[in-house]
Design an enzyme around this catalytic site. Structure first.
Site, PDB file in Angstrom:
ATOM      1  N   TYR A   1      -6.037  -1.364  -9.794  1.00 23.45           N
ATOM      2  CA  TYR A   1      -4.763  -2.096  -9.772  1.00 23.45           C
ATOM      3  C   TYR A   1      -4.927  -3.297  -8.849  1.00 23.45           C
ATOM      4  O   TYR A   1      -5.448  -3.176  -7.737  1.00 23.45           O
ATOM      5  CB  TYR A   1      -3.664  -1.179  -9.236  1.00 23.45           C
ATOM      6  CG  TYR A   1      -2.306  -1.834  -9.127  1.00 23.45           C
ATOM      7  CD1 TYR A   1      -1.367  -1.721 -10.145  1.00 23.45           C
ATOM      8  CD2 TYR A   1      -1.958  -2.585  -7.997  1.00 23.45           C
ATOM      9  CE1 TYR A   1      -0.125  -2.312 -10.054  1.00 23.45           C
ATOM     10  CE2 TYR A   1      -0.719  -3.199  -7.901  1.00 23.45           C
ATOM     11  CZ  TYR A   1       0.193  -3.058  -8.927  1.00 23.45           C
ATOM     12  OH  TYR A   1       1.416  -3.658  -8.840  1.00 23.45           O
TER      13      TYR A   1
ATOM     14  N   GLU B   1       0.700  -9.099 -12.032  1.00 25.65           N
ATOM     15  CA  GLU B   1       0.320  -7.697 -11.864  1.00 25.65           C
ATOM     16  C   GLU B   1      -0.728  -7.327 -12.912  1.00 25.65           C
ATOM     17  O   GLU B   1      -0.449  -7.413 -14.111  1.00 25.65           O
ATOM     18  CB  GLU B   1       1.553  -6.793 -12.001  1.00 25.65           C
ATOM     19  CG  GLU B   1       1.239  -5.339 -11.705  1.00 25.65           C
ATOM     20  CD  GLU B   1       2.432  -4.425 -11.980  1.00 25.65           C
ATOM     21  OE1 GLU B   1       2.981  -4.461 -13.102  1.00 25.65           O
ATOM     22  OE2 GLU B   1       2.812  -3.677 -11.064  1.00 25.65           O
TER      23      GLU B   1
END
Ligand code: ADP
Ligand code: MG
Length: 399
Positions: A119, A207
């Site tokens: 991530y 993101e």
């Protein structure tokens, strides 16, 4: 303003960030055509909606055991099948709410053999007022769950705008991801490019989840969610073209056309106020009197009659609204203009709920006179406290 995954990836690719090849498709035929242009042997057909959690999502129209909004396909037939099941149907994910979102676009992309999922996000950290990296080895899943269960696995650090992205930031990203050697170099380079993309587009968030390590040790962006600071869009005409209005709340979209700052809320009292501070105070005082605001609406300093009429229609278009409180301070804006707007709009929309109006400032007497002579059932109020008490009392009386 948010954009679709395929648009985000095209944008990141322009900054040199590695993404798999892919093509957007608006029909089943286009999806199949797209797969023909890709090398294979694995394709991924992905629903394009402005919400995450698509992989684990469910289609309303399909049986419960049907697959979600991210599907692997090995043949053209499988691409055809996946596209047919997705297009036009409603995908419900943890981020869409129960209503779900209709899938009108697909992205057909190269299937990648994934060794690991990470991530990586960039956002504006309000506490430090800086652009910050959020990095975790726990990719591919909901980051909120990681933050809740294993917060020690999330690393964050801010970038000083005076120095910009430095080699030590790149090393910090690689270290947080536990990478060494060539993969560490790739992480370093990728982080710098994502940072460039963030600044270059006036992004509010980027993101990447997952950031994948492939079987042949390449770092690649497999999913990206990008949102821009709306206040900076005027200097990015090319980005404005990426806007997909079908993804936006219709009332908020209408409001943006008139340059009204409108946000829909869950309460019963519609508010029309000028100035964000006054709008906040008005919402507070409604709560203090035991009810909740149905919206935040700032008509701004220089509102015209057209703007006020539009604002009125937007408030009344919300079926939850049981009463309206107009609270205007006429500084730059004159109270008689507001009063004209209110009367015109109320007549046009056939006002069916109680309306309390508090005007103060320039030409206030003239404004009050217009309201009093309008023939409409407008309840005048003298100050903020009086206005809030009156609208709550009127709504309770009407119930
Ligand atoms: P969402 O976050 O909306 O569920 P993602 O794009 O992250 O959608 O896809 C969900 C999962 O599907 C990813 O975590 C990854 O495991 C897999 N996936 C996505 N894109 C690809 C791809 N191009 N190749 C292989 N697997 C993929
Ligand atoms: Mg994802």
């Amino acid at each position: 303003m948010n954009i679709h995954e395929y648009q985000a990836k095209e944008l990141l690719a322009k900054f040199g960030v590695p993404v798999p090849a892919g093509f957007a498709a608006l029909s089943v035929e286009e999806a199949v055509e797209a797969s023909k242009k890709l090398p294979g042997p694995l394709y991924v057909v992905k629903a394009q909606i402005h919400a995450g959690g698509r992989g684990k999502g469910k289609f309303k129209e399909l049986p419960a055991e049907a697959k979600g909004g991210v599907r692997l396909a090995k043949t053209e037939d499988e691409v055809h099948h996946a596209a047919t099941e997705m297009l036009g149907n409603t995908l419900v994910t943890i981020q869409t709410g129960d209503a779900g979102k209709q899938v009108n676009r697909l992205y057909v992309t190269d299937g990648v053999d994934i060794a690991k999922e990470f991530y990586l996000a960039l956002l504006v950290d309000r506490a430090t007022g800086r652009v910050a990296f959020v990095v975790s080895t726990e990719g591919g899943m909901d980051i909120e769950t990681v933050a809740h269960d294993t917060p020690e696995k999330i690393h964050t650090f801010a970038v000083d705008p005076a120095t910009g992205f430095q080699p030590h930031h790149g090393r910090a990203v690689a270290k947080a991801l536990g990478l060494t050697g060539d993969l560490a170099k790739q992480a370093h380079s990728l982080a710098g490019k994502v940072y460039d993309a963030f600044l270059g587009t006036d992004a509010a968030q980027i993101e990447i989840n997952p950031l994948a390590v492939t079987d042949d040790n390449k770092l690649m962006v497999l999913d990206a969610k990008v949102g821009f600071d709306s206040n900076a869009l005027f200097r990015h005409k090319d980005l404005m073209e990426l806007r997909d209005e079908t993804e936006e709340d219709p009332a908020e979209l209408e409001a943006s056309k008139y340059d009204l700052a409108y946000i829909k809320l869950d309460g019963d009292i519609g508010c029309m106020v000028n100035g964000a501070g006054l709008a906040m105070a008005t919402m507070d005082i409604i709560k203090l009197n035991g009810m909740f605001p149905a919206n935040f609406l700032d008509v701004g300093g220089g509102a015209t009659k057209e703007k006020v009429t539009a604002a009125f229609k937007i408030i009344l278009g919300d079926p939850n609204v049981k009463g309206i409180l107009v609270n205007i301070f006429g500084g730059i804006m004159r109270c008689d203009i507001i009063a004209d707007g209110i009367v015109a709009a109320a007549k046009e929309v056939n006002l069916s709920v109680p309306l309390v109006v508090r005007l103060e400032g320039t030409n206030v007497e003239k404004g009050k006179e217009i309201l009093a002579n309008s023939g409409l059932a407008i309840v005048p109020a003298n100050d903020l406290g009086d206005a809030a008490q009156k609208i709550v009392a009127e709504v309770k009386k009407a119930a």
